[in-house]
Design a protein around this motif. Structure first.
Motif, PDB file in Angstrom:
ATOM      1  N   LEU A 269       0.912  -1.128  -0.471  1.00  0.00           N
ATOM      2  CA  LEU A 269      -0.047  -0.013  -0.112  1.00  0.00           C
ATOM      3  C   LEU A 269       0.568   1.151   0.117  1.00  0.00           C
ATOM      4  O   LEU A 269       1.587   1.966   0.924  1.00  0.00           O
ATOM      5  N   HIS A 270       0.746   2.108  -0.910  1.00  0.00           N
ATOM      6  CA  HIS A 270       1.135   3.229  -0.994  1.00  0.00           C
ATOM      7  C   HIS A 270       0.043   4.461   0.199  1.00  0.00           C
ATOM      8  O   HIS A 270      -0.745   4.269   0.262  1.00  0.00           O
ATOM      9  N   PRO A 271       0.419   5.545   1.164  1.00  0.00           N
ATOM     10  CA  PRO A 271       0.030   5.739   1.805  1.00  0.00           C
ATOM     11  C   PRO A 271      -1.282   6.859   1.135  1.00  0.00           C
ATOM     12  O   PRO A 271      -2.359   7.259   1.306  1.00  0.00           O
ATOM     13  N   HIS A 272      -0.537   7.501  -0.039  1.00  0.00           N
ATOM     14  CA  HIS A 272      -1.135   8.345  -1.021  1.00  0.00           C
ATOM     15  C   HIS A 272      -2.816   7.266  -0.907  1.00  0.00           C
ATOM     16  O   HIS A 272      -3.671   8.096  -1.563  1.00  0.00           O
TER      17      HIS A 272
ATOM     18  N   PRO B  97      10.711   2.058   1.727  1.00  0.00           N
ATOM     19  CA  PRO B  97      10.200   2.899   1.773  1.00  0.00           C
ATOM     20  C   PRO B  97       8.888   3.292   2.180  1.00  0.00           C
ATOM     21  O   PRO B  97       7.974   4.007   1.645  1.00  0.00           O
ATOM     22  N   HIS B  98       8.353   2.504   2.558  1.00  0.00           N
ATOM     23  CA  HIS B  98       6.373   2.128   2.608  1.00  0.00           C
ATOM     24  C   HIS B  98       6.018   2.215   4.419  1.00  0.00           C
ATOM     25  O   HIS B  98       5.200   1.647   4.085  1.00  0.00           O
ATOM     26  N   SER B  99       6.937   1.741   4.995  1.00  0.00           N
ATOM     27  CA  SER B  99       6.842   2.013   6.631  1.00  0.00           C
ATOM     28  C   SER B  99       5.505   0.601   6.707  1.00  0.00           C
ATOM     29  O   SER B  99       4.459   0.727   7.107  1.00  0.00           O
ATOM     30  N   VAL B 100       6.751  -0.447   6.969  1.00  0.00           N
ATOM     31  CA  VAL B 100       5.273  -2.285   6.406  1.00  0.00           C
ATOM     32  C   VAL B 100       6.723  -2.953   7.752  1.00  0.00           C
ATOM     33  O   VAL B 100       7.422  -2.624   7.907  1.00  0.00           O
ATOM     34  N   VAL B 101       4.990  -2.877   8.771  1.00  0.00           N
ATOM     35  CA  VAL B 101       5.887  -4.164   9.171  1.00  0.00           C
ATOM     36  C   VAL B 101       5.350  -5.406   9.152  1.00  0.00           C
ATOM     37  O   VAL B 101       4.426  -5.895   8.883  1.00  0.00           O
ATOM     38  N   TRP B 102       6.765  -6.321   8.880  1.00  0.00           N
ATOM     39  CA  TRP B 102       6.478  -7.156   8.210  1.00  0.00           C
ATOM     40  C   TRP B 102       5.847  -8.572   9.434  1.00  0.00           C
ATOM     41  O   TRP B 102       7.399  -8.679  10.297  1.00  0.00           O
ATOM     42  N   CYS B 103       5.368  -9.617   9.656  1.00  0.00           N
ATOM     43  CA  CYS B 103       5.086 -10.677  10.248  1.00  0.00           C
ATOM     44  C   CYS B 103       5.241 -11.938   9.834  1.00  0.00           C
ATOM     45  O   CYS B 103       4.501 -11.847   8.289  1.00  0.00           O
ATOM     46  N   ALA B 104       6.088 -13.368   9.853  1.00  0.00           N
ATOM     47  CA  ALA B 104       6.361 -14.592   9.272  1.00  0.00           C
ATOM     48  C   ALA B 104       4.986 -14.946  10.561  1.00  0.00           C
ATOM     49  O   ALA B 104       5.305 -15.142  11.692  1.00  0.00           O
TER      50      ALA B 104
ATOM     51  N   LEU C 153       2.080  -5.092   7.832  1.00  0.00           N
ATOM     52  CA  LEU C 153       1.090  -3.609   7.384  1.00  0.00           C
ATOM     53  C   LEU C 153       1.208  -2.994   8.245  1.00  0.00           C
ATOM     54  O   LEU C 153       2.851  -2.316   8.475  1.00  0.00           O
ATOM     55  N   THR C 154       0.842  -1.939   7.134  1.00  0.00           N
ATOM     56  CA  THR C 154       1.211  -0.369   6.546  1.00  0.00           C
ATOM     57  C   THR C 154       1.192   0.266   8.104  1.00  0.00           C
ATOM     58  O   THR C 154       0.237   0.323   7.812  1.00  0.00           O
ATOM     59  N   LEU C 155       1.746   0.995   8.776  1.00  0.00           N
ATOM     60  CA  LEU C 155       1.184   1.704   9.185  1.00  0.00           C
ATOM     61  C   LEU C 155       2.490   3.230   9.560  1.00  0.00           C
ATOM     62  O   LEU C 155       3.129   2.851   9.115  1.00  0.00           O
ATOM     63  N   ILE C 156       1.227   4.090   9.225  1.00  0.00           N
ATOM     64  CA  ILE C 156       1.709   5.739   9.092  1.00  0.00           C
ATOM     65  C   ILE C 156       0.867   6.391  10.383  1.00  0.00           C
ATOM     66  O   ILE C 156      -0.528   6.897   9.580  1.00  0.00           O
TER      67      ILE C 156
ATOM     68  N   GLU D 218       0.738   9.081  11.935  1.00  0.00           N
ATOM     69  CA  GLU D 218       0.402  10.536  11.644  1.00  0.00           C
ATOM     70  C   GLU D 218      -0.665  11.199  11.016  1.00  0.00           C
ATOM     71  O   GLU D 218      -1.131  12.574  10.685  1.00  0.00           O
ATOM     72  N   HIS D 219      -0.741   9.684   9.582  1.00  0.00           N
ATOM     73  CA  HIS D 219      -1.556   9.763   8.797  1.00  0.00           C
ATOM     74  C   HIS D 219      -2.589   9.157   8.454  1.00  0.00           C
ATOM     75  O   HIS D 219      -3.380   9.114   7.380  1.00  0.00           O
ATOM     76  N   GLN D 220      -3.315   8.534   9.198  1.00  0.00           N
ATOM     77  CA  GLN D 220      -3.782   7.711   9.812  1.00  0.00           C
ATOM     78  C   GLN D 220      -4.487   6.450   8.594  1.00  0.00           C
ATOM     79  O   GLN D 220      -5.003   6.114   8.311  1.00  0.00           O
ATOM     80  N   VAL D 221      -3.228   6.204   8.637  1.00  0.00           N
ATOM     81  CA  VAL D 221      -2.700   4.996   7.227  1.00  0.00           C
ATOM     82  C   VAL D 221      -2.327   3.652   8.756  1.00  0.00           C
ATOM     83  O   VAL D 221      -1.251   3.996   9.006  1.00  0.00           O
ATOM     84  N   ALA D 222      -3.154   2.464   8.627  1.00  0.00           N
ATOM     85  CA  ALA D 222      -2.898   0.801   8.574  1.00  0.00           C
ATOM     86  C   ALA D 222      -3.978   0.143   8.582  1.00  0.00           C
ATOM     87  O   ALA D 222      -4.796   0.149   8.358  1.00  0.00           O
ATOM     88  N   GLY D 223      -3.163  -0.248   7.588  1.00  0.00           N
ATOM     89  CA  GLY D 223      -3.634  -1.355   6.617  1.00  0.00           C
ATOM     90  C   GLY D 223      -2.931  -3.074   6.347  1.00  0.00           C
ATOM     91  O   GLY D 223      -1.863  -2.871   6.200  1.00  0.00           O
ATOM     92  N   TRP D 224      -4.006  -3.258   6.725  1.00  0.00           N
ATOM     93  CA  TRP D 224      -2.988  -4.884   6.357  1.00  0.00           C
ATOM     94  C   TRP D 224      -3.250  -5.608   5.141  1.00  0.00           C
ATOM     95  O   TRP D 224      -4.038  -5.895   4.184  1.00  0.00           O
ATOM     96  N   HIS D 225      -1.843  -6.590   4.624  1.00  0.00           N
ATOM     97  CA  HIS D 225      -2.280  -7.399   3.594  1.00  0.00           C
ATOM     98  C   HIS D 225      -1.651  -8.956   3.616  1.00  0.00           C
ATOM     99  O   HIS D 225      -0.648  -8.718   4.859  1.00  0.00           O
ATOM    100  N   ARG D 226      -1.758  -9.573   3.325  1.00  0.00           N
ATOM    101  CA  ARG D 226      -1.528 -11.141   4.033  1.00  0.00           C
ATOM    102  C   ARG D 226      -0.474 -11.417   1.656  1.00  0.00           C
ATOM    103  O   ARG D 226      -0.409 -10.967   1.396  1.00  0.00           O
ATOM    104  N   HIS D 227       0.793 -11.958   2.348  1.00  0.00           N
ATOM    105  CA  HIS D 227       1.589 -12.715   1.282  1.00  0.00           C
ATOM    106  C   HIS D 227       1.830 -14.522   1.205  1.00  0.00           C
ATOM    107  O   HIS D 227       1.735 -14.705   2.455  1.00  0.00           O
TER     108      HIS D 227
END
Length: 692
Positions: free
Chosen positions: A41-44, A436-443, A452-455, A457-466
Motif C-alpha cells: 500500500l502507498h499512503p496516498h 520506503p513504505h513503512s511496513v511491519v512484516w510478520c512471519a 501492516l502498512t502503518l503511518i 500521523e496520516h491515519q494509515v493502517a492497512g493489513w495485507h497477506r503474502h
C-alpha cells in the motif's frame, strides 16, 4: 434495475475482516479490500504489487530454522547475522563475509536449535549483547569486517583492583586500623573492587605520626580511593583519595561513611538465573526475567554496562534491582526504551523510571502499572513514536503510545478491523521496514507472511497477506547501502521450500519496489536470480530450484515457463536481462461499495457489475473478473506491437467487461500472475442494483 457508477480511489485501509462486510458506515470501510494478497500500500491510497524475493544462498544448517539478527553500526556497515544451531554466519551487501581461508566466516556459539527462538539482543556500537534462558549472557564483538568474537560477559568493573596493599610505617600502639583501596579508571570513572582488607596495629594517627599505606599501581587508573573501617564493624567509609602515586598517609581524618567501596555482585551465575530479556536505557544495560526471578529487572551501574556492583550505603550510580509486585507471577517478556522504560509481562504492561524528575537510580525507582492487556513473548518493535507489541494470546497487535490525556501509555488495537489476520495463527517473528513504505512484516506460524502498512500521523493502517510458495520462518530488516539508487531498508528472510523432493532452507531478500520506466527491470519472482549482460540463450545457477517450474521475464517479455534441469533453463531466444524464479499471484478485490438509491439503502440487495474501469500506473497487464474462478486476461498488445518484445508500461484507464451474475456482493477481482508490475490507483464500477 437501478444503475449507478461508484469509484474506490483508495485501498490503504488494507484487507478488512469478513466481520466488516456490513459496515459501510465505518469511515475506513470505503478504503478497504476484501482481498489484498501479495500487494503493498502507498499512503496516498494506491495498491501495488509486492516485489519478488531474491535468492541469496542456502542456510548454514538446512535441518533447523536459523534466527536472523540485524547488526547495524551505521548505514554503511549494516550486517545480517545468521544464527544457526551452534554457529553464526555474517551476511553483508548480498553476500557472506569470508574468513581468512576464503570460506564463509563461521563463529562457534553455544546456542542449540531449541535455544534460538528464545534469543534476545540489544546493540551498542560494535557490541551485541545476547541473552537466552538456556545460556549465560554473552556479547558478540566486531573487531573487523571478518573478525567477530562471541565471548562471555564477565560481570564486574573493567579497571583492575590494586594489589600489594601494605603499611610502610605507623605510630606505636595497640589499636586495629583496617583499610581497603580501590582504583578509578581514567577513561570511564569506573571504580574497581576493593583490595583484601589490610589490618594495621598502631596508635592513633596524627599529623607527623601517620599510618602510611602503599600499593602497586594499576594501569589506566586516574586516582585511588582509600576506605577505612570504623566503629568496630565491617563498615567502611571514604577516608581520602590519592590522585597521584601509590601512597597515602592516614593522619587521623574521620572517614565519610556516606560513601563506601563497591561490593561485587553477579545475579546471573546459576543456570536458573540466566535472563531472558536485555535492553539499554538511560546509560544502563538492563536484564530481566530469569527462571528463578521472572518478575525482576536488573540494571547495571550508570555507563558501566557489565558492572552489577553496589555500594553500602547505595549510591545513585550503583546497579539497580527491582521486582514487579503483582497479584500473579507474570514473567517479564520484553523491555523497550521510550520516555520511560516500557516493560511487558504476561499479565500487563508497566513503566519503570525515576521518581518525579529524578533520574532512575537505586535511590529513585518507580514502577507504574499501565494496562492489563498482557504481552506475548515476541519482542516489541519501535515504530515512529510508538511501540508495537503482540497481546497475550497472539490475537491482537497493540500500538503503545504516550497519551497526555491519561498521562500514561495506552495501546490501540491495530488488528481491530482485520482480526482475521491473526485468527488461528500466531506471529513467530517480525520486523519493521521503515523505508520506503513503512511496513511491519510478520512471519506467521503457518508459513505465510502478513504485512501492516502503518503511518500513524496520516491515519494509515492497512493489513495485507503474502505467500511465497514456501514457509517464511524468520526475518529481519537492515538499512540498504546509501549508494544504492533504490535506497530504503532491506527485508531479509529465511524461507523453507520443497525442492526436488527435499526440504531446503534459503536466505532470501525482498527486492526494492519497482520504480523503473523499463519493464525489463521488473523483478516479480520469488527465490529468483537475475542475469544482466551480453545476450545468452540459457540461464544457469538455478540449482536451488532444481525440478521446479519457474516464471521468466526476458528483456521485459514474459517468457513461457520452464522446469529447471541440471540447474539450468533454456530460452526460446537469447536475452540480455533475465529474471527467473518462482511465480506468484497478486490479488486485489475491493470492498462492496454501499450507497443509498432513490428507494433506500442497497445493502443486501442483488447487484451486478457489468463493466468497470481500472486506473493503472506504470503497469503491464492484469487479469480481471467477477471472482477468482472467472478471470480473463486483459490484452494490452495490439496488432501494431512486435511479437515477443516488451510493451511500454501503461498509465491510464483500462475498461473491463465482466460476465457477472446477480448476487449480493457483486464486484471486481484483479490479479497479476505474470512477472510484471501492477499498480492500481482506482476502480470505477458500473453497478446495477435490484429493486428494494
Amino acid at each position: 434495475m437501478a444503475r449507478t457508477t461508484l469509484i474506490q480511489n483508495s485501498f490503504n485501509a488494507g484487507e478488512l475482516s469478513p466481520l466488516m462486510a456490513a459496515r459501510g458506515d465505518q469511515a475506513r470501510y470505503a478504503s478497504g479490500c476484501r482481498v489484498l494478497r501479495n500487494m503493498l500500500l502507498h499512503p496516498h491510497g494506491p495498491a501495488f504489487r509486492r516485489p519478488g524475493l531474491r535468492f541469496m544462498g542456502p542456510c548454514a544448517d538446512e535441518t533447523a530454522p536459523p534466527r536472523l539478527v540485524p547488526f547495524v553500526f551505521n548505514e554503511e556497515q549494516a550486517y545480517v547475522l545468521e544464527f544457526a544451531p551452534e554457529r553464526l554466519r555474517v551476511w553483508w551487501r548480498g553476500g557472506l563475509v569470508l574468513g581468512g581461508d576464503g570460506a564463509p566466516l563461521a563463529v562457534p556459539t553455544p546456542y542449540a536449535a531449541d535455544h534460538l527462538p528464545t534469543l534476545r539482543w540489544c546493540q551498542s556500537a560494535d557490541v551485541l549483547y545476547l541473552v537466552t534462558p538456556h545460556a549465560a549472557p554473552r556479547k558478540l564483538e566486531r573487531h573487523g569486517h571478518a573478525d567477530w568474537r562471541l565471548v562471555a560477559v564477565n560481570f564486574g568493573p573493567r579497571v583492575a583492583t590494586p594489589t600489594g596493599l601494605r603499611s610502610t610505617g605507623a605510630p606505636s600502639g595497640t589499636r586495629q586500623h583496617r583499610y581497603v583501596i580501590t582504583a578509578v579508571s581514567v577513561d570511564t570513572g569506573e571504580e574497581s573492587l576493593p583490595t583484601a582488607e589490610l589490618s594495621v596495629t598502631a596508635g592513633t594517627p596524627a599529623e607527623g605520626s601517620a599510618v602510611n599505606l602503599a600499593w602497586t599501581a594499576v594501569e589506566g587508573a586516574s586516582e585511588y580511593r582509600v576506605y577505612k573501617a570504623g566503629g568496630g564493624a565491617s563498615v567502611y567509609g571514604l577516608l581520602g583519595t590519592a590522585a597521584t602515586g601509590e601512597t597515602y598517609a592516614d593522619t587521623g581524618r574521620t572517614p565519610d561513611f556516606a560513601e563506601g567501596p563497591p561490593e561485587h555482585r553477579n545475579p546471573f551465575e546459576g543456570t536458573d538465573d540466566y535472563p531472558s530479556s536485555v535492553q539499554f536505557w538511560q546509560q544502563r544495560l538492563c536484564f530481566a526475567g530469569s527462571r528463578s526471578h521472572p518478575q525482576t529487572i536488573w540494571a547495571s551501574r550508570t555507563g558501566c554496562y557489565e558492572n552489577m556492583d553496589v555500594s553500602r550505603p547505595l549510591q545513585t550510580d550503583d546497579a539497580v534491582t527491582v521486582t514487579i509486585a503483582s497479584e500473579t507471577v507474570s514473567a517479564v517478556r520484553w523491555m523497550m526504551p521510550a520516555r520511560k522504560l516500557l516493560v511487558g509481562t504476561g499479565g500487563g504492561e508497566w513503566t519503570l523510571s525515576g521518581q518525579g524528575s529524578e533520574p532512575f537510580s537505586p535511590l529513585s525507582c518507580l514502577l507504574e502499572f499501565q494496562s492489563a492487556r498482557g504481552s506475548a513473548e515476541l519482542p516489541p518493535l519501535a515504530v515512529g513514536d510508538g511501540v508495537l507489541a503482540v497481546q497475550r494470546g497472539g490475537r491482537a497487535v497493540r500500538n503503545f503510545r504516550y497519551s497526555l490525556d491519561v498521562d500514561g501509555y495506552s495501546g490501540a488495537d491495530q488488528t481491530i478491523l482485520a482480526e482475521h489476520m491473526l485468527r488461528g495463527r500466531n506471529i513467530v517473528d517480525w520486523a519493521y521496514q521503515q523505508s520506503p513504505h513503512s511496513v511491519v512484516w510478520c512471519a506467521m506460524d503457518d508459513g505465510t507472511m502478513a504485512g501492516l502498512t502503518l503511518i500513524a500521523e496520516h491515519q494509515v493502517a492497512g493489513w495485507h497477506r503474502h505467500d511465497t510458495g514456501g514457509a517464511v520462518e524468520a526475518l529481519c530488516v537492515v538499512p540498504g547501502p546509501p549508494s544504492d539508487p533504490a535506497g530504503g531498508d532491506e527485508l531479509w528472510l529465511v524461507v523453507r521450500r520443497d525442492v526436488n523432493g527435499a526440504q531446503r532452507r534459503y536466505i532470501e531478500r525482498l527486492d526494492p519496489a519497482f520504480e523503473s520506466d523499463t519493464p525489463a527491470r521488473a523483478f516479480f519472482v520469488d527465490s529468483g536470480l537475475s542475469y544482466d549482460g551480453p545476450p545468452v540463450a540459457a540461464l544457469g545457477g538455478l540449482d536451488h530450484l532444481e525440478g521446479r517450474e519457474v516464471s521468466i521475464l526476458a528483456d521485459g517479455w514474459v517468457h513461457p515457463p520452464r522446469t529447471v534441469a541440471g540447474g539450468r533453463i533454456e530460452l526460446d531466444r537469447p536475452a540480455s536481462v533475465i529474471h527467473a524464479g518462482l511465480g506468484y499471484a497478486s490479488d486485489l478485490v475491493p470492498v462492496t461499495q454501499e450507497f443509498v438509491a432513490g428507494d433506500g439503502p442497497t445493502q443486501g440487495r442483488v447487484r451486478r457489475v457489468g463493466r468497470a474501469r481500472v486506473r493503472l500506473y506504470r503497469s503491464s497487464g492484469f487479469k480481471a473478473g467477477p471472482d477468482a474462478d472467472h478471470l480473463r486476461e486483459e490484452l494490452f498488445r495490439t496488432a501494431q506491437d512486435p511479437p515477443g518484445q516488451a510493451l511500454p508500461l501503461f498509465d491510464g484507464d483500462r475498461e473491463v467487461t465482466l460476465d457477472a451474475r446477480l448476487g449480493t456482493q457483486g464486484g471486481l477481482h484483479v490479479r497479476q500472475d505474470d512477472p510484471l508490475p501492477l499498480t492500481v490507483l482506482a476502480v470505477i464500477s458500473e453497478v446495477e442494483v435490484g429493486e428494494a
